[in-house]
Design a protein around this motif. Structure first.
Motif, PDB file in Angstrom:
ATOM      1  N   GLY A 189       0.842  -1.197   0.000  1.00 55.28           N
ATOM      2  CA  GLY A 189       0.000   0.000   0.000  1.00 55.28           C
ATOM      3  C   GLY A 189       0.872   1.240   0.000  1.00 55.28           C
ATOM      4  N   GLN A 190       0.728   2.078  -1.018  1.00 58.81           N
ATOM      5  CA  GLN A 190       1.494   3.298  -1.079  1.00 58.81           C
ATOM      6  C   GLN A 190       0.541   4.475  -1.114  1.00 58.81           C
ATOM      7  OE1 GLN A 190       4.238   3.241  -4.317  1.00 58.81           O
ATOM      8  NE2 GLN A 190       5.333   1.450  -3.586  1.00 58.81           N
ATOM      9  N   ARG A 191       0.761   5.432  -0.269  1.00 54.41           N
ATOM     10  CA  ARG A 191      -0.101   6.605  -0.242  1.00 54.41           C
ATOM     11  C   ARG A 191       0.241   7.476  -1.435  1.00 54.41           C
ATOM     12  NH1 ARG A 191      -3.107   9.669   3.139  1.00 54.41           N
ATOM     13  NH2 ARG A 191      -3.073  11.910   2.776  1.00 54.41           N
ATOM     14  N   SER A 192      -0.737   7.793  -2.236  1.00 54.43           N
ATOM     15  CA  SER A 192      -0.527   8.636  -3.397  1.00 54.43           C
ATOM     16  C   SER A 192      -1.116  10.007  -3.125  1.00 54.43           C
ATOM     17  CB  SER A 192      -1.181   8.017  -4.624  1.00 54.43           C
ATOM     18  OG  SER A 192      -2.550   7.799  -4.399  1.00 54.43           O
ATOM     19  N   HIS A 193      -0.671  10.972  -3.901  1.00 55.75           N
ATOM     20  CA  HIS A 193      -1.124  12.336  -3.714  1.00 55.75           C
ATOM     21  C   HIS A 193      -1.799  12.815  -4.987  1.00 55.75           C
ATOM     22  CE1 HIS A 193       1.015  12.739   0.075  1.00 55.75           C
ATOM     23  NE2 HIS A 193       2.040  12.139  -0.502  1.00 55.75           N
ATOM     24  N   GLY A 194      -2.614  13.833  -4.839  1.00 49.20           N
ATOM     25  CA  GLY A 194      -3.298  14.384  -5.983  1.00 49.20           C
ATOM     26  C   GLY A 194      -4.542  13.595  -6.317  1.00 49.20           C
ATOM     27  N   PHE A 195      -5.008  13.757  -7.555  1.00 48.66           N
ATOM     28  CA  PHE A 195      -6.236  13.106  -7.978  1.00 48.66           C
ATOM     29  C   PHE A 195      -5.926  11.672  -8.362  1.00 48.66           C
ATOM     30  CE2 PHE A 195      -9.141  16.642  -8.213  1.00 48.66           C
ATOM     31  CZ  PHE A 195      -8.292  17.739  -8.219  1.00 48.66           C
ATOM     32  N   ARG A 228       4.343  23.133  -9.181  1.00 45.34           N
ATOM     33  CA  ARG A 228       4.134  23.425 -10.599  1.00 45.34           C
ATOM     34  C   ARG A 228       3.291  22.347 -11.284  1.00 45.34           C
ATOM     35  NH1 ARG A 228       6.559  26.988 -13.976  1.00 45.34           N
ATOM     36  NH2 ARG A 228       8.112  27.481 -12.377  1.00 45.34           N
ATOM     37  N   PRO A 229       3.659  21.036 -11.152  1.00 49.44           N
ATOM     38  CA  PRO A 229       2.792  20.022 -11.784  1.00 49.44           C
ATOM     39  C   PRO A 229       1.397  19.951 -11.161  1.00 49.44           C
ATOM     40  CG  PRO A 229       4.533  18.990 -10.487  1.00 49.44           C
ATOM     41  CD  PRO A 229       4.876  20.440 -10.589  1.00 49.44           C
ATOM     42  N   PHE A 230       1.298  20.247  -9.858  1.00 47.79           N
ATOM     43  CA  PHE A 230      -0.022  20.250  -9.226  1.00 47.79           C
ATOM     44  C   PHE A 230      -0.884  21.374  -9.793  1.00 47.79           C
ATOM     45  CE2 PHE A 230      -2.826  21.537  -5.613  1.00 47.79           C
ATOM     46  CZ  PHE A 230      -3.599  20.389  -5.572  1.00 47.79           C
ATOM     47  N   LEU A 231      -0.285  22.534  -9.966  1.00 44.97           N
ATOM     48  CA  LEU A 231      -0.999  23.665 -10.549  1.00 44.97           C
ATOM     49  C   LEU A 231      -1.437  23.348 -11.978  1.00 44.97           C
ATOM     50  CD1 LEU A 231      -1.755  26.717 -10.037  1.00 44.97           C
ATOM     51  CD2 LEU A 231       0.361  27.279 -11.241  1.00 44.97           C
ATOM     52  N   ALA A 232      -0.547  22.693 -12.729  1.00 42.55           N
ATOM     53  CA  ALA A 232      -0.873  22.340 -14.114  1.00 42.55           C
ATOM     54  C   ALA A 232      -2.013  21.331 -14.189  1.00 42.55           C
ATOM     55  CB  ALA A 232       0.370  21.780 -14.806  1.00 42.55           C
ATOM     56  N   ASN A 274      -0.797  11.454 -15.231  1.00 42.74           N
ATOM     57  CA  ASN A 274       0.363  12.282 -15.560  1.00 42.74           C
ATOM     58  C   ASN A 274       0.904  12.992 -14.324  1.00 42.74           C
ATOM     59  OD1 ASN A 274       0.176  11.551 -18.256  1.00 42.74           O
ATOM     60  ND2 ASN A 274      -1.081  13.329 -18.816  1.00 42.74           N
ATOM     61  N   PHE A 275      -0.011  13.457 -13.464  1.00 42.11           N
ATOM     62  CA  PHE A 275       0.437  14.113 -12.228  1.00 42.11           C
ATOM     63  C   PHE A 275       1.115  13.105 -11.310  1.00 42.11           C
ATOM     64  CE2 PHE A 275      -0.651  15.490  -7.806  1.00 42.11           C
ATOM     65  CZ  PHE A 275       0.284  16.513  -7.741  1.00 42.11           C
ATOM     66  N   SER A 276       0.568  11.906 -11.237  1.00 45.38           N
ATOM     67  CA  SER A 276       1.172  10.870 -10.410  1.00 45.38           C
ATOM     68  C   SER A 276       2.572  10.522 -10.908  1.00 45.38           C
ATOM     69  CB  SER A 276       0.282   9.623 -10.415  1.00 45.38           C
ATOM     70  OG  SER A 276       0.835   8.603  -9.629  1.00 45.38           O
ATOM     71  N   MET A 277       2.746  10.454 -12.213  1.00 43.98           N
ATOM     72  CA  MET A 277       4.063  10.175 -12.778  1.00 43.98           C
ATOM     73  C   MET A 277       5.035  11.319 -12.500  1.00 43.98           C
ATOM     74  SD  MET A 277       2.971   8.400 -16.419  1.00 43.98           S
ATOM     75  CE  MET A 277       4.695   8.245 -16.924  1.00 43.98           C
ATOM     76  N   ALA A 278       4.519  12.550 -12.488  1.00 46.75           N
ATOM     77  CA  ALA A 278       5.372  13.698 -12.180  1.00 46.75           C
ATOM     78  C   ALA A 278       5.880  13.641 -10.751  1.00 46.75           C
ATOM     79  CB  ALA A 278       4.599  15.002 -12.412  1.00 46.75           C
ATOM     80  N   LEU A 279       5.122  12.954  -9.886  1.00 43.30           N
ATOM     81  CA  LEU A 279       5.551  12.782  -8.498  1.00 43.30           C
ATOM     82  C   LEU A 279       6.519  11.613  -8.336  1.00 43.30           C
ATOM     83  CD1 LEU A 279       2.178  13.316  -6.565  1.00 43.30           C
ATOM     84  CD2 LEU A 279       3.976  14.978  -7.031  1.00 43.30           C
ATOM     85  N   GLY A 280       6.773  10.887  -9.427  1.00 45.73           N
ATOM     86  CA  GLY A 280       7.707   9.777  -9.371  1.00 45.73           C
ATOM     87  C   GLY A 280       7.070   8.419  -9.230  1.00 45.73           C
ATOM     88  N   ASN A 281       5.736   8.343  -9.266  1.00 41.64           N
ATOM     89  CA  ASN A 281       5.057   7.057  -9.179  1.00 41.64           C
ATOM     90  C   ASN A 281       5.058   6.383 -10.546  1.00 41.64           C
ATOM     91  OD1 ASN A 281       4.417   7.641  -6.475  1.00 41.64           O
ATOM     92  ND2 ASN A 281       2.557   8.721  -7.078  1.00 41.64           N
ATOM     93  N   THR A 282       5.531   5.147 -10.585  1.00 41.38           N
ATOM     94  CA  THR A 282       5.671   4.450 -11.866  1.00 41.38           C
ATOM     95  C   THR A 282       4.891   3.145 -11.928  1.00 41.38           C
ATOM     96  OG1 THR A 282       7.696   3.361 -11.070  1.00 41.38           O
ATOM     97  CG2 THR A 282       7.954   5.443 -12.275  1.00 41.38           C
ATOM     98  N   GLU A 283       3.976   2.952 -11.008  1.00 45.30           N
ATOM     99  CA  GLU A 283       3.219   1.707 -11.008  1.00 45.30           C
ATOM    100  C   GLU A 283       2.359   1.597 -12.262  1.00 45.30           C
ATOM    101  OE1 GLU A 283       0.994   0.802  -7.589  1.00 45.30           O
ATOM    102  OE2 GLU A 283       2.677   0.973  -6.199  1.00 45.30           O
TER     103      GLU A 283
END
Length: 741
Positions: free
Chosen positions: A110-116, A277-281, A420-429
């Motif tokens: 279980g990994q906590r993700s951020h954003g939508f 910046r990616p969150f704003l985008a 795309n936002f998740s990938m910008a945070l470094g999540n690659t699942e």
């Protein structure tokens, strides 16, 4: 008699002889310190007499052995033919390391993700799969959760024409989720229509300036959305320790959409600067998809990010709040109103628990009062900003949180933005297949129906028989261990003897009539997933009320691991589904897969008591490791690498679990010698074939296993001479010189 039947009988005769030899070997090899006691001698004599009886019984009952031809067995046989056979594969088959050369279906981390994201609220049950297929192949290992999801998928996609109303709605919800074409065609229109029902939106230019607390109450009541704080129902642990099981409304900090970081030195939180910046985008993209005018959307997005950042300052991780005593702080709703006046607490809580009556004198439990106070102060400041009128930024904040809640029902453009936002945070699942996402979403709202359906197809009697048989074998295995002293042994045995292993089921299974009544107000359309999903959210309100006023049995349909509850050792039904278990399978298959998993789970649950009181755990772990080093060195893999304590324990657990499951199966054969066969494979070999397909399953401990657990087959084969043929591995040449473990 056909040639195939003759071959099976010959193999079974070999099994019988090896079984006799194995128990003879055990009698001579296992000599713990306390073996001198008379009770153990009598038990050994009894077991020996039973074995002799079994041998005689088997000798006169070979004619009852028949191949299994059920549909489940035919499916299993077909898949077995495509999987690796440890008795015909080269030695390298045993020398892989879990997680390196073998693909894992489900990391279950279980990994906590951020954003939508798709479903933050249900992260504890989320499954990120690396493979869509849950079948049995050489290069894939079984994950219990992946297997269960596959089985639930089959249940949801099977139409027997006799479904009750609740079952029809459950399957209709699932199929509407799969209908991506209708979802894509609808686009953002369903969400925009919903916003209009809530009074419009300042971003779109059409907003009737609804009251802040009124909108918040509607989101909490009808859409399971909590923008500024979270609400759930649970017990007070301090009261529960005294036997008081009353449940309370509990208020916690929310799941903010903006990524947050905690500074342990200053003990302060803040929005992650590098992600702004990616969150704003991403927020800008969501407004574009919702048709917001570009001229004004940037202002609204800026206000949303600013408000999110201010709320993030008062966040604290669980460890920090626990150390400061900020969890389970009791307070009346009236007192909370004085502490945080921006929120109409009584009105919002009455909306969330409508029609349950609540008063200002009712107690609630808080989990971060400093955040609640800071949140209230922040809202008051935004309401009083002269340059902003009518709380438009606060309303936008709530609308975007509602969008997040409804994201699983939106079209792919919204999902791609979130990805795309998740990938910008470094999540690659990797992305989970659509069917898996739909099974999980269906479970969120219709878990009671799925529990009912699973209980109907689970062979509870057969599952309980395996649980009890393996548990009895486990207890007998404890008698073979060398303990620090007699007191240590007695303490562990008393705890084990008091445990009650059983299948985890509801005491009063829900009838179809009761389920039909529960979902009577819901109207499911096969072509309107958004409408279905909105109705699903309203079901959560009913569940909150039920939790607060009753004592419902909390059965987790997606649970696949046992746990201790008081003296009960509860095994969930999700452990006993194909291909791990089926009532028509040969018992050798069921014990090799499900039986091994049951044994391994029992050992893990009780490992702290055993490892601290017994000398055997580390000795056996090192012994098996010596076997492995001998073979791997001969294969050119060289080097003696010392095992850590965790690795020694895990080697012992899996080696012992395999022994326990095999012993349980043999003892079961004593009682019922007429097991069936599969693909002409003998009992013991079929047991090991079944085990070899789950030996490296993804569990919380697989990183501690220093080698492929299938190698344990060679150790047991070398020790007890049980195997119909020796596995094709170089251990054959040295098995006589290696000590028994």
């Amino acid at each position: 008699m056909s040639e195939t039947e003759l071959e099976i009988l010959q193999q079974l005769e070999s099994d019988r002889q090896r079984l006799h030899m194995s128990y003879s070997n055990i009698e001579h090899r296992v000599k713990p310190v306390w073996m001198k006691y008379r009770l153990f001698f009598l038990v050994g004599c009894f077991l020996l007499a039973v074995v002799v009886g079994l041998i005689n019984y088997l000798s006169h009952h070979f004619h009852t052995v028949t191949p299994c031809l059920s549909p489940a067995c035919q499916w299993a046989s077909a898949h077995l033919s495509t999987s690796a056979d440890p008795f015909t594969q080269p030695c390298d088959y045993f020398l892989y390391t879990c997680g390196s050369d073998r693909l894992l279906l489900d990391s279950e981390r279980g990994q906590r993700s951020h954003g939508f994201t798709l479903h933050t609220e249900n992260q504890r049950k989320s499954v990120q799969s690396k493979q869509e297929d849950g079948g049995l192949t050489e290069d894939k290992t079984l994950s219990r959760k992946a297997v269960l999801l596959q089985y639930l998928k089959k249940i949801l996609e099977t139409d027997n024409g006799m479904n009750s109303s609740a079952v029809q709605k459950t399957k209709g919800f699932y199929h509407s989720c799969l209908d991506t074409q209708s979802i894509e065609t609808a686009g953002a229109d369903p969400f925009l229509t919903l916003i209009q029902k809530l009074g419009g939106w300042a971003v779109s230019g059409q907003w009737n300036q609804t009251d802040f607390n009124t909108t918040l109450g509607l989101l909490m009541r009808d859409y399971n959305t909590f923008p500024f704080f979270n609400i759930f129902v649970g017990k007070d642990p301090y009261e529960a320790a005294r036997g008081i099981n009353k449940r309370y409304i509990q208020i916690d900090q929310p799941d903010l959409l903006i990524p947050i970081e905690w500074n342990s030195q200053t003990e302060k939180s803040r929005a992650k600067t590098e992600t702004l910046r990616p969150f704003l985008a991403s927020c800008q993209k969501y407004l574009d998809l919702l048709g917001a005018p570009k001229s004004s959307s940037l202002i609204h997005v800026g206000s949303f990010v600013s408000l999110s950042s201010q709320l993030a300052v008062a966040f604290s991780p669980l460890e920090s709040r626990l150390s400061k005593g900020q969890l389970y702080q009791r307070m009346t709703i009236k007192a909370l109103q004085r502490q945080a006046p921006a929120i109409d607490w009584l009105g919002c809580l009455q909306a969330a628990f409508h029609p349950l009556p609540l008063s200002a004198d009712d107690d609630v439990l808080l989990h971060n009062l400093p955040y609640i106070v800071q949140m209230s102060n922040t809202i008051i400041k935004w309401l009083n900003k002269p340059e902003l009128s009518n709380s438009a930024p606060l309303h936008t904040f709530m609308v975007l949180n509602l969008l997040h809640t409804l994201m699983p029902a939106m079209d792919s453009r919204f999902f791609e933005t979130a990805k795309n936002f998740s990938m910008a945070l470094g999540n690659t699942e990797e992305e989970a297949p659509r069917w898996k996402h739909c099974v999980l979403e269906t479970e969120r709202g219709f878990d009671s129906v799925l529990t009912h359906l699973l209980s109907e197809v689970t062979a509870q009697k057969e599952a309980e028989k395996i649980i009890q048989s393996v548990f009895n074998s486990f207890k007998s295995k404890l008698h073979e261990l060398e303990w620090i002293d007699q007191t240590s042994r007695q303490l562990v045995m008393e705890k084990v003897d008091s445990a009650i292993p059983k299948l985890w089921t509801t005491k009063e299974p829900s009838s179809e009539a009761k389920l039909d009544l529960l979902f009577s107000e819901m109207t499911v359309s096969n072509q309107n997933f958004f409408s279905n999903y909105v109705q699903l959210l309203s079901l959560w309100q009913k569940k909150r009320i039920e939790l607060l006023i009753t004592q419902p049995e909390d059965i987790d349909i997606l649970s696949v691991r046992p746990f201790l509850f008081g003296k009960s050792l509860l095994f969930p039904m999700g452990m006993f589904v194909p291909p791990l278990f089926h009532p028509t399978y040969p018992r050798a298959m069921n014990y090799g897969a499900a039986g091994f998993l049951v044994a391994k789970d029992i050992l893990h649950l009780l490992l702290p008591d055993i490892s601290s009181q017994s000398k055997t755990v580390y000795a056996v772990g090192e012994c098996v490791w010596t076997h492995y080093l001998t073979v791997s060195e001969k294969a050119g893999r060289g080097g003696e690498f010392p095992l850590s304590a965790a690795q020694q324990q895990e080697v012992w657990v899996q080696y012992t679990a395999l022994q326990v499951a095999l012993q349980a199966y043999h003892q079961n054969l004593m009682q019922q010698p007429n097991d069936t066969s599969l693909s002409g494979i003998s009992y013991t070999r079929l047991f090991f074939r079944s085990f070899s397909q789950v030996n490296c399953e993804a569990d919380p401990y697989h990183d501690s296993m220093p080698f492929e657990p299938a190698f344990l087959i060679t150790v047991i084969c070398a020790k007890y001479n049980l195997c119909p043929t020796s596995p094709q591995c170089s251990i054959q040449t040295k098995q006589n010189s290696l000590q028994a473990c």
